[in-house]
Design a protein around this motif. Sequence first.
Motif, PDB file in Angstrom:
ATOM      1  N   ALA A 114       0.832  -1.208   0.000  1.00 40.51           N
ATOM      2  CA  ALA A 114       0.000   0.000   0.000  1.00 40.51           C
ATOM      3  C   ALA A 114       0.863   1.253   0.000  1.00 40.51           C
ATOM      4  O   ALA A 114       0.512   2.267  -0.621  1.00 40.51           O
ATOM      5  N   LEU A 117       1.972   1.919  -3.475  1.00 44.23           N
ATOM      6  CA  LEU A 117       0.829   2.362  -4.262  1.00 44.23           C
ATOM      7  C   LEU A 117       0.508   3.817  -3.974  1.00 44.23           C
ATOM      8  O   LEU A 117       0.205   4.591  -4.897  1.00 44.23           O
ATOM      9  N   MET A 118       0.589   4.220  -2.727  1.00 41.80           N
ATOM     10  CA  MET A 118       0.322   5.619  -2.382  1.00 41.80           C
ATOM     11  C   MET A 118       1.360   6.546  -3.006  1.00 41.80           C
ATOM     12  O   MET A 118       1.033   7.660  -3.445  1.00 41.80           O
ATOM     13  N   LEU A 121       0.330   6.956  -6.582  1.00 37.29           N
ATOM     14  CA  LEU A 121      -0.823   7.858  -6.683  1.00 37.29           C
ATOM     15  C   LEU A 121      -0.387   9.315  -6.526  1.00 37.29           C
ATOM     16  O   LEU A 121      -0.872  10.191  -7.242  1.00 37.29           O
ATOM     17  N   ARG A 122       0.511   9.555  -5.594  1.00 36.52           N
ATOM     18  CA  ARG A 122       0.995  10.931  -5.412  1.00 36.52           C
ATOM     19  C   ARG A 122       1.734  11.433  -6.637  1.00 36.52           C
ATOM     20  O   ARG A 122       1.791  12.633  -6.899  1.00 36.52           O
ATOM     21  N   ASP A 126      -2.497   6.202 -12.153  1.00 38.99           N
ATOM     22  CA  ASP A 126      -3.696   5.467 -11.727  1.00 38.99           C
ATOM     23  C   ASP A 126      -3.656   4.007 -12.160  1.00 38.99           C
ATOM     24  O   ASP A 126      -4.595   3.251 -11.918  1.00 38.99           O
ATOM     25  N   LEU A 145      -5.528  -4.733  -1.742  1.00 34.64           N
ATOM     26  CA  LEU A 145      -5.002  -3.438  -2.177  1.00 34.64           C
ATOM     27  C   LEU A 145      -6.051  -2.628  -2.925  1.00 34.64           C
ATOM     28  O   LEU A 145      -6.094  -1.394  -2.808  1.00 34.64           O
ATOM     29  N   PRO A 148      -9.117  -0.221  -0.635  1.00 35.85           N
ATOM     30  CA  PRO A 148      -9.013   1.173  -0.193  1.00 35.85           C
ATOM     31  C   PRO A 148      -8.628   2.152  -1.295  1.00 35.85           C
ATOM     32  O   PRO A 148      -8.543   3.358  -1.054  1.00 35.85           O
ATOM     33  N   PHE A 149      -8.368   1.641  -2.489  1.00 31.86           N
ATOM     34  CA  PHE A 149      -7.951   2.493  -3.603  1.00 31.86           C
ATOM     35  C   PHE A 149      -8.851   2.200  -4.814  1.00 31.86           C
ATOM     36  O   PHE A 149      -8.402   1.629  -5.822  1.00 31.86           O
ATOM     37  N   VAL A 152      -7.867   2.804  -8.682  1.00 30.07           N
ATOM     38  CA  VAL A 152      -6.623   2.273  -9.244  1.00 30.07           C
ATOM     39  C   VAL A 152      -6.903   1.068 -10.149  1.00 30.07           C
ATOM     40  O   VAL A 152      -7.742   0.226  -9.841  1.00 30.07           O
ATOM     41  N   SER A 173     -10.968  -4.266 -10.834  1.00 34.51           N
ATOM     42  CA  SER A 173      -9.818  -3.358 -10.778  1.00 34.51           C
ATOM     43  C   SER A 173      -8.711  -3.730 -11.764  1.00 34.51           C
ATOM     44  O   SER A 173      -7.754  -2.969 -11.931  1.00 34.51           O
TER      45      SER A 173
END
Length: 209
Positions: A114, A117-118, A121-122, A126, A145, A148-149, A152, A173
């Motif tokens: 995670a 992945l964050m 994203l930052r 995507d 995973l 919460p996203f 994505v 996803s």
Amino acid sequence: MTADLTAVLAGGRVVPVLTVRAPATAGPLAEALAAGGATCAEVTFRTPDAEQVVKAMAAHGGLAVGAGTILDPEQAERAVAAGAAFIVSPGFDEDVVAKCRELGVPVVPGIATATELMRALRAGLDTVKLFPAEAIGGLRALRSLAAPFPGVRFMPTGGIGVDQLAGYLAEPSVLAVGGSWMATPAHLDSGAYAEIRRLTAEAVEVGGR
């Protein structure tokens, strides 16, 4: 402007991941993959002649050819110069992402947690590569995973075979699945292009269900 990966893949949900040792096999390989219904392929930069392979397969015209195992910006630049339409990396590297943006090609960095992945994203991405998918928990890890996203899209790769393919593709996803079983170095060494075509067609059929 960076092209959209979905458009580059042209609807292909199965991405053959290729390690090609001999550039002379690139043309027949591209023909076999296209005959099997593939619209895209990823050539790993694990061999000395990967650039020539990308160039030869891209010239075939029937496939969107990407470059995988890209570890630094210089490799990304060489891959795109050879004709790579997208870039795939085993991990997330800000400099590789920045170089791909500069070059205007989609980039799919690998993530396994995670936190990674964050970071992706930052960076404004995507779509990521879940890698190595089976080794880190397969579908359970993917679902954990994705929950919460929700925005994505994933391209799981690593240890996936035809028996696991349908399960991954059934996940909302999942944009596409990468796999190396359709065209292995052993297939290429023995000239088994009919088998490559058969395995590709089988995978594409699963992807179209």
